[in-house]
Design a protein around this motif. Structure first.
Motif, PDB file in Angstrom:
ATOM      1  N   ILE A  58       0.841  -1.206   0.000  1.00  0.00           N
ATOM      2  CA  ILE A  58       0.000   0.000   0.000  1.00  0.00           C
ATOM      3  C   ILE A  58       0.869   1.247   0.000  1.00  0.00           C
ATOM      4  O   ILE A  58       0.542   2.248  -0.643  1.00  0.00           O
ATOM      5  N   TRP A 106       2.175   1.808  -3.585  1.00  0.00           N
ATOM      6  CA  TRP A 106       1.044   2.271  -4.398  1.00  0.00           C
ATOM      7  C   TRP A 106       0.698   3.712  -4.034  1.00  0.00           C
ATOM      8  O   TRP A 106       0.482   4.559  -4.890  1.00  0.00           O
ATOM      9  N   GLY A 107       0.671   3.983  -2.728  1.00  0.00           N
ATOM     10  CA  GLY A 107       0.300   5.328  -2.272  1.00  0.00           C
ATOM     11  C   GLY A 107       1.285   6.369  -2.747  1.00  0.00           C
ATOM     12  O   GLY A 107       0.902   7.433  -3.238  1.00  0.00           O
ATOM     13  N   MET A 128       0.838   6.729  -6.629  1.00  0.00           N
ATOM     14  CA  MET A 128      -0.434   7.325  -7.060  1.00  0.00           C
ATOM     15  C   MET A 128      -0.594   8.744  -6.540  1.00  0.00           C
ATOM     16  O   MET A 128      -1.038   9.641  -7.264  1.00  0.00           O
ATOM     17  N   LEU A 129      -0.207   8.993  -5.273  1.00  0.00           N
ATOM     18  CA  LEU A 129      -0.372  10.342  -4.744  1.00  0.00           C
ATOM     19  C   LEU A 129       0.603  11.309  -5.390  1.00  0.00           C
ATOM     20  O   LEU A 129       0.272  12.484  -5.624  1.00  0.00           O
ATOM     21  N   LEU A 179      -0.947  12.127  -8.668  1.00  0.00           N
ATOM     22  CA  LEU A 179      -2.083  13.027  -8.457  1.00  0.00           C
ATOM     23  C   LEU A 179      -1.593  14.436  -8.185  1.00  0.00           C
ATOM     24  O   LEU A 179      -2.144  15.421  -8.687  1.00  0.00           O
ATOM     25  N   PHE A 197      -0.578  15.982 -11.403  1.00  0.00           N
ATOM     26  CA  PHE A 197      -1.729  16.353 -12.237  1.00  0.00           C
ATOM     27  C   PHE A 197      -2.458  17.558 -11.669  1.00  0.00           C
ATOM     28  O   PHE A 197      -2.960  18.401 -12.426  1.00  0.00           O
ATOM     29  N   PHE A 198      -2.540  17.652 -10.333  1.00  0.00           N
ATOM     30  CA  PHE A 198      -3.183  18.826  -9.755  1.00  0.00           C
ATOM     31  C   PHE A 198      -2.361  20.070 -10.038  1.00  0.00           C
ATOM     32  O   PHE A 198      -2.893  21.153 -10.321  1.00  0.00           O
ATOM     33  N   ASN A 243      -1.066  19.129  -0.902  1.00  0.00           N
ATOM     34  CA  ASN A 243      -1.579  18.119   0.036  1.00  0.00           C
ATOM     35  C   ASN A 243      -1.226  16.715  -0.410  1.00  0.00           C
ATOM     36  O   ASN A 243      -0.812  15.868   0.385  1.00  0.00           O
ATOM     37  N   CYS A 244      -1.399  16.472  -1.720  1.00  0.00           N
ATOM     38  CA  CYS A 244      -1.100  15.134  -2.238  1.00  0.00           C
ATOM     39  C   CYS A 244       0.372  14.806  -2.059  1.00  0.00           C
ATOM     40  O   CYS A 244       0.729  13.680  -1.685  1.00  0.00           O
ATOM     41  N   ILE A 263       2.383  15.965   0.238  1.00  0.00           N
ATOM     42  CA  ILE A 263       2.650  15.703   1.660  1.00  0.00           C
ATOM     43  C   ILE A 263       2.198  14.295   2.028  1.00  0.00           C
ATOM     44  O   ILE A 263       2.913  13.542   2.719  1.00  0.00           O
ATOM     45  N   ALA A 264       1.006  13.922   1.537  1.00  0.00           N
ATOM     46  CA  ALA A 264       0.531  12.565   1.840  1.00  0.00           C
ATOM     47  C   ALA A 264       1.470  11.519   1.259  1.00  0.00           C
ATOM     48  O   ALA A 264       1.729  10.478   1.889  1.00  0.00           O
ATOM     49  N   TYR A 323       3.483   8.570   3.199  1.00  0.00           N
ATOM     50  CA  TYR A 323       3.500   7.159   2.811  1.00  0.00           C
ATOM     51  C   TYR A 323       4.915   6.639   2.635  1.00  0.00           C
ATOM     52  O   TYR A 323       5.170   5.451   2.821  1.00  0.00           O
TER      53      TYR A 323
END
Lengths: 736, 101
Positions: B18, B21-22, B25-26, B29, B32-33, B71-72, B74-75, B79
């Motif tokens: 996870i 993946w996190g 993917m984050l 994201l 893209f943001f 935010n993405c 940082i997340a 991870y």
């Protein structure tokens, strides 16, 4: 090479085995796994066969080994011992019996010692507790002491009072610790009691009552010095017993470890021996009673190998006359053998699950290798999910030689592991269809730049700023210059992800695509039947069955497919209002179909000519109705892909969006568990549940709609006599 | 020192999967943001006010996009830490397996 398309050519062969070398020859054949033996003594039951005594001996040995298996460890690496010769069997049998006797003795001794220990422990407790009892020492009274279960003490007291009526004095106290009951081994609470009585008759009654209530009686010391002596003695004895028990345990472990080295080998040897005797039972003797005859099914290409194996067996047994093989003609249908490797075996298994093909019938498996993952991917169609599925399968494939992965006993894991190549193909194809549907975790990727432009609507003065504020939804008009700049190079344009009429567009596209794919798949199935007709020399079927079937399918549903393509190509955005509805057109065509029904009536009149005609009429009606229903059945490709897309979107909207829309300063830390939840739900719902569902529906499309066009699947599978195919009892118990 | 092992081998393996993946993917994201992708408009926490009262359109929305992007990232960073912890747990589990046998 034709093996995967059609199956191997098989022949019936007779093996002439000399009596002396029969055992070794069959041993060789078992190691190679070449042939399937036929039973030449079908009328004989199991107890009347020739080698029934040897099989009984083998089963006796298996029984002894069965008990020992639980305590031993497995060897490292792959051990493959050969089957023992009959003269060595006695030695193995003796060793096994000796081992059994020794283990039995040691275990019995250990039990006795443990029981002794428990009794002594109880005695110690009793002495300790009764020290505090107040006694009236008198010349006449006699003491009886012991332990009784706590649950019985009240009844015991009452019984004593009723029977002895005051001639006895009972005092008791509970033992705090749980003591192990010597008989059952469970921890129970006990009570120590002390009875003093006088009179012989009373003594007998008291003893009988104690017996009745299963009390453990111990001698009561008459003075304090005697008591301390007894306590000392007990303490040393308990210590000694502990040491002896410890030593016994060690010895037992040693014996088991020594045995475990050979037990695994013995198990396999006994199994092989039993299998060889079982096969020998299937053979018959010839007239001279010196030669054993066996009938086997053998692939034609393997006859030289079979000859070599028999020569090897004869040489090993030192026989002067060699055993030989003779091919015989037969009218029986041979079993079907299709050679597969680790990649094709998964696909062959799912075809065989529907039915093993008839001898030399066209095998759907090589085509299934591509069509099955493709139809799965049409229903699954998500780039992100496809990547995860492909990575999971890739991990299984790369680690396929890892023993721990190969040999777990979890059945569900084994099912996934056996199908690792299928899952890999499904994942790769899903990546492709995900690109076509432009769907990645329910979001579209804009790789090439969208073909639609919103700015052009403003430049053409169709929209003004006020329109945006005043309307919730606005429609882009592709007829306005500059709005639609050409189709997206690969897949669905990403702008549809933002459109509210996205489903209207996609539904039309996916339904038409499903029908097109269905008609192509079914036509391919019908065309495959020609290979069967040509091979089995049924040329008349080519003209009388294949041509009408193909004509019916293509004239009706081929025409539907043609209309779909025609409408796509001929009608542009300009004349979209005038475009006719294909479905209405198709239904109208059916409603004018009186002549076809009339023709079916003519078939019915002629049916009493022969069974064949009846069969054909049924087949015709079944085929015609089947075509309609099967074509509609392919619409599940649309239905499942819609369901998957919607589930994916709901998951994103309900889970991921909540985390992303957090705009408080601490909201960022909320995104971490939200993503974790999103990942878990994606795997469990979208990958596992939807994956299994799409797998099932793709399988059904293959089994029913595709295979009923050409495949009968009523054959028998070729099961060669092979030692590696015998299930090891280790596997049965989940130890291997 | 008390054992640092608090999860079994399977849980640690799940943690690693996870985390990887996190992170991927984050991070994507976040990219893209930051690239202000139109497809992600619904995930940006804007309100009607932001659009109407925008003095310099579309800067309000763009700044919100950037915020979510950060935010993405940082997340994704968190991870990475979770992945490192899971990796430690996997190593400790393997070591314990050797010591017992």
């Amino acid at each position: 090479m034709c093996s995967l398309l059609r199956g191997e050519e098989m022949c019936l062969a007779q093996l002439f085995l000399q009596s002396g070398s029969a055992y070794d020859c069959i041993n060789e054949l078992g190691e190679l796994g070449l042939v399937e033996f036929r039973d030449l003594n079908p009328g004989v039951n199991a107890f009347q066969r020739k080698h029934v005594n040897e099989i009984k001996k083998c089963e006796e040995m298996e029984r002894i080994l069965e008990v020992k298996k639980a305590d031993i460890s497995l060897p490292e690496g792959d051990v493959n011992p050969v089957a023992p010769l009959p003269k060595h069997v006695m030695a193995i049998m003796e060793q096994l019996q000796r081992l059994e006797v020794e283990l039995g003795e040691v275990t019995r001794n250990k039990e006795k010692l443990q029981r002794n220990l428990l009794e002594l422990t109880e005695y110690t407790h009793m002495l300790r507790t009764t020290r505090n009892f107040v006694q009236r020492t008198s010349e006449v009274s006699v003491f009886i002491s012991g332990l009784i279960q706590r649950t019985k003490i009240e009844a015991f007291e009452r019984m004593l009072w009723r029977v002895c009526k005051g001639y006895t004095i009972l005092s008791y106290a509970e033992v705090e610790e749980y003591l192990e009951d010597p008989d059952t081994g469970e921890p129970t609470k006990s009570v120590v009691f002390l009875i003093s009585y006088w009179g012989d008759q009373i003594g007998q009654k008291v003893k009988k009552i104690c017996d009745c209530y299963h009390c453990h009686l111990y001698p009561y010391p008459s003075s304090n010095e005697e008591r301390t002596d007894v306590v000392e003695g007990l303490r040393t004895r308990i210590q000694d017993l502990h040491t002896v028990l410890h030593r016994t345990d060690d010895y037992l472990k040693q014996v088991l470890m020594k045995a475990s080295e050979s037990v695994y080998t013995w198990v396999i040897q006994v199994k092989k021996m039993k299998a060889i005797y079982f096969i020998l039972n299937l053979c018959s003797f010839d007239v001279t009673n010196k030669c054993l005859i066996a009938e086997v099914w053998c692939p034609v290409n393997d006859i030289p190998t079979l000859r070599r194996a028999l020569e090897e067996g004869s040489r090993k047994s030192g026989a002067t006359v060699p055993s030989f093989v003779n091919r015989i003609p037969t009218n029986d249908t041979p079993p079907t053998l299709i050679r597969t490797n680790k990649f094709t075996s998964g696909f062959q298994n799912i075809v065989d699950a529907y039915g093993v093909g008839n001898y030399r019938e066209v095998n759907p498996a090589p085509f299934t290798i591509i069509t099955f993952p493709f139809l799965f991917a049409v229903m699954f169609g998500d780039l992100g999910h496809g990547v995860i599925m492909a990575l999971f399968a890739l991990w299984m494939v790369l680690y396929e030689n890892n023993r721990k992965l190969k040999n777990t006993r979890n059945e569900i894991w084994n099912t996934f592991f056996e199908g690792r190549y299928i899952i890999l193909m499904m994942g790769l194809f899903s990546i492709y269809t995900g690109l076509i549907y432009n769907d990645c975790f329910s979001k579209s990727l804009n790789i090439f730049g969208s073909g639609w432009s919103v700015k052009a609507m403003f430049e053409a003065k169709v929209w003004k700023d006020a329109d945006i504020r005043g309307n919730r939804v606005l429609t882009l008009d592709p007829n306005v210059t500059g709005v639609f700049r050409g189709p997206y190079p690969l897949g669905i344009d990403p702008i549809w992800n933002l459109a509210s009429n996205r489903l209207t567009f996609l539904n039309s596209y996916k339904m038409k695509m499903s029908v097109i794919l269905g008609v192509i798949h079914m036509s391919f199935g019908v065309i495959l039947s020609t290979y069967n007709y040509l091979h089995f020399r049924k040329k008349h079927s080519l003209y009388l069955v294949f041509l009408p079937e193909l004509l019916f399918l293509l004239c009706l549903f081929g025409y539907l497919v043609f209309m779909i393509f025609y409408k796509w190509l001929v009608f542009t955005a300009k004349d979209s209002r005038l475009a006719p509805s294909i479905l209405i057109h198709f239904i109208n065509m059916f409603l004018m179909q009186a002549p076809t029904l009339h023709r079916l009536g003519m078939y019915r009149v002629r049916f009493d000519f022969a069974d064949e005609f009846l069969h054909q009429a049924i087949h015709t009606i079944e085929y015609c109705l089947g075509c309609v229903s099967n074509t509609a059945s392919y619409l599940r490709l649309w239905a499942l892909s819609l369901a998957h897309a919607q589930l994916s979107e709901v998951l994103w909207t309900m889970v991921m969006r909540v985390g992303l829309r957090m705009d408080t300063s601490l909201g960022v830390f909320f995104l971490v568990p939200v993503f974790g939840l999103f990942a878990v739900l994606t795997v469990s719902i979208l990958l596992v549940m939807e994956g299994l569902s799409a797998f099932l529906h793709a399988l059904r499309l293959h089994w029913v709609e595709f295979q009923n066009k050409f495949y009968s699947g009523t054959g028998v599978k070729f099961c060669p006599f092979s030692f590696s195919l015998l299930p090891s009892s280790f596997e049965h118990d989940g130890l291997l | 020192m008390p054992s640092l092992l608090f999860c079994g081998p399977k849980m640690a393996a799940c943690g690693i999967v996870i985390s990887i993946w996190g992170v991927i993917m984050l991070a994507m994201l976040g990219i893209f943001f930051s690239a202000k992708s139109a497809v992600l408009i619904e995930d940006v926490p804007f309100t009607e006010e932001d659009i109407r009262k925008d003095t310099n359109p579309p800067q309000n929305i763009y700044s919100l996009y950037n915020q979510v992007g950060i935010n993405c990232f940082i997340a994704a960073g968190i991870y990475v830490a979770v992945g490192a912890v899971s990796l430690c747990q996997v190593r400790l589990n393997k070591r314990q397996e050797y010591m017992v046998t």
